[in-house]
Design an enzyme around this catalytic site. Structure first.
Site, PDB file in Angstrom:
ATOM      1  N   ARG A 246       1.077  -1.107   0.281  1.00 29.76           N
ATOM      2  CA  ARG A 246      -0.153  -0.002  -0.072  1.00 29.76           C
ATOM      3  C   ARG A 246       0.760   1.204  -0.108  1.00 29.76           C
ATOM      4  NH1 ARG A 246      -3.248  -3.438   3.047  1.00 29.76           N
ATOM      5  NH2 ARG A 246      -2.268  -3.232   4.864  1.00 29.76           N
TER       6      ARG A 246
ATOM      7  N   GLU B  69       1.631  -4.965  13.513  1.00 33.42           N
ATOM      8  CA  GLU B  69       0.319  -5.008  14.239  1.00 33.42           C
ATOM      9  C   GLU B  69      -0.245  -6.195  14.537  1.00 33.42           C
ATOM     10  OE1 GLU B  69      -2.594  -1.924  13.201  1.00 33.42           O
ATOM     11  OE2 GLU B  69      -3.478  -2.097  14.995  1.00 33.42           O
TER      12      GLU B  69
HETATM   13  P1  AMP Z   1       3.080  -1.428  11.985  1.00 27.60           P
HETATM   14  O1  AMP Z   1       4.253  -1.986  11.435  1.00 27.60           O
HETATM   15  O2  AMP Z   1       2.274  -2.084  12.868  1.00 27.60           O
HETATM   16  O3  AMP Z   1       3.455   0.024  11.901  1.00 27.60           O
HETATM   17  O4  AMP Z   1       2.006  -1.271  10.527  1.00 27.60           O
HETATM   18  C1  AMP Z   1       2.065  -0.712   9.406  1.00 27.60           C
HETATM   19  C2  AMP Z   1       1.917  -1.279   8.212  1.00 27.60           C
HETATM   20  O5  AMP Z   1       0.585  -2.138   8.424  1.00 27.60           O
HETATM   21  C3  AMP Z   1       1.434  -0.448   6.981  1.00 27.60           C
HETATM   22  O6  AMP Z   1       2.200  -0.800   6.006  1.00 27.60           O
HETATM   23  C4  AMP Z   1      -0.002  -0.545   6.885  1.00 27.60           C
HETATM   24  O7  AMP Z   1      -0.546  -0.837   5.541  1.00 27.60           O
HETATM   25  C5  AMP Z   1      -0.317  -1.709   7.807  1.00 27.60           C
HETATM   26  N1  AMP Z   1      -1.353  -1.456   8.889  1.00 27.60           N
HETATM   27  C6  AMP Z   1      -1.436  -1.703  10.147  1.00 27.60           C
HETATM   28  N2  AMP Z   1      -2.289  -1.505  10.925  1.00 27.60           N
HETATM   29  C7  AMP Z   1      -3.363  -0.910   9.814  1.00 27.60           C
HETATM   30  C8  AMP Z   1      -4.523  -0.577  10.101  1.00 27.60           C
HETATM   31  N3  AMP Z   1      -5.077  -0.456  11.250  1.00 27.60           N
HETATM   32  N4  AMP Z   1      -5.185  -0.183   8.964  1.00 27.60           N
HETATM   33  C9  AMP Z   1      -4.672  -0.343   7.769  1.00 27.60           C
HETATM   34  N5  AMP Z   1      -3.103  -0.810   7.542  1.00 27.60           N
HETATM   35  C10 AMP Z   1      -2.612  -1.179   8.594  1.00 27.60           C
END
Ligand code: AMP
Length: 172
Positions: free
Chosen positions: A59, A96
């Site tokens: 994305r 996450e």
């Molecule tokens: P993080 O590594 O936890 O910061 O997660 C970020 C990545 O996971 C990004 O590339 C987002 O596309 C995706 N992502 C994580 N949580 C969400 C969410 N609640 N909604 C949409 N995309 C998410």
């Protein structure tokens, strides 16, 4: 900027139970709204003048490549495992929702080039901090991060290098 939140759909328990997924697709299909959401990241580019923009699969590619093309900057792909040919370095990290790995072509960027890393959303910070580490492992210089959305409660910002610029257009 807050008025743009109405264009972002929230999907409960996607892709896993307990996650409220922020769907930016309704914004991408409205050029005027998308333009407004991109403005803080455009200002960041003008301010910090990166040599390249690195986008995180998948994305993140939408935002990163659009900005790279507009500002006539080179684009670097940071990708999921086994997608890149040639000499590649990679790191595993926690998401996450689960675990993942990112890779970069280790000889693509020459030493000390200034890189801005772009992703669609900052949650726990695992993805972005891993991308930043890969940039450094290549010998390039991470100078900033840009996100369309930041989920502030998850404190992803604390995981990122505090020396670099961090901009998020829309904070939750
Ligand atoms: P993080 O590594 O936890 O910061 O997660 C970020 C990545 O996971 C990004 O590339 C987002 O596309 C995706 N992502 C994580 N949580 C969400 C969410 N609640 N909604 C949409 N995309 C998410």
């Amino acid at each position: 900027m807050e008025n743009l939140k109405k264009y972002i759909s929230e999907i409960n328990d996607y892709p896993k139970k307990g996650i409220v997924f922020k769907d930016i697709n309704p914004i991408y299909k409205e050029p005027d709204i998308w333009k407004q959401l991109m403005e803080p990241l455009e200002k960041l580019i003008i301010k910090i003048e990166p040599d390249y923009i690195a986008g995180i699969e998948s994305r993140g590619f939408i935002t990163a490549s659009a900005l790279a093309f507009k500002y006539e900057l080179g684009f670097i792909s940071i990708r999921k495992p086994n997608k890149l040919p040639g000499k590649v370095i990679g790191l595993n990290y926690k998401l996450e929702y689960g675990e993942d790995r990112l890779e970069i072509q280790s000889e693509l960027i020459s030493n000390n080039k200034r890189i801005l890393v772009i992703d669609d959303l900052l949650a726990t910070g695992g993805t972005a901090s891993t991308a930043g580490k890969l940039i450094s492992l290549c010998g390039a210089k991470l100078i900033g991060y840009g996100f369309l959305i930041e989920l502030s409660d998850l404190k992803g910002r604390d995981k990122l290098d505090s020396e670099v610029f961090i901009e998020s257009a829309l904070k939750y």
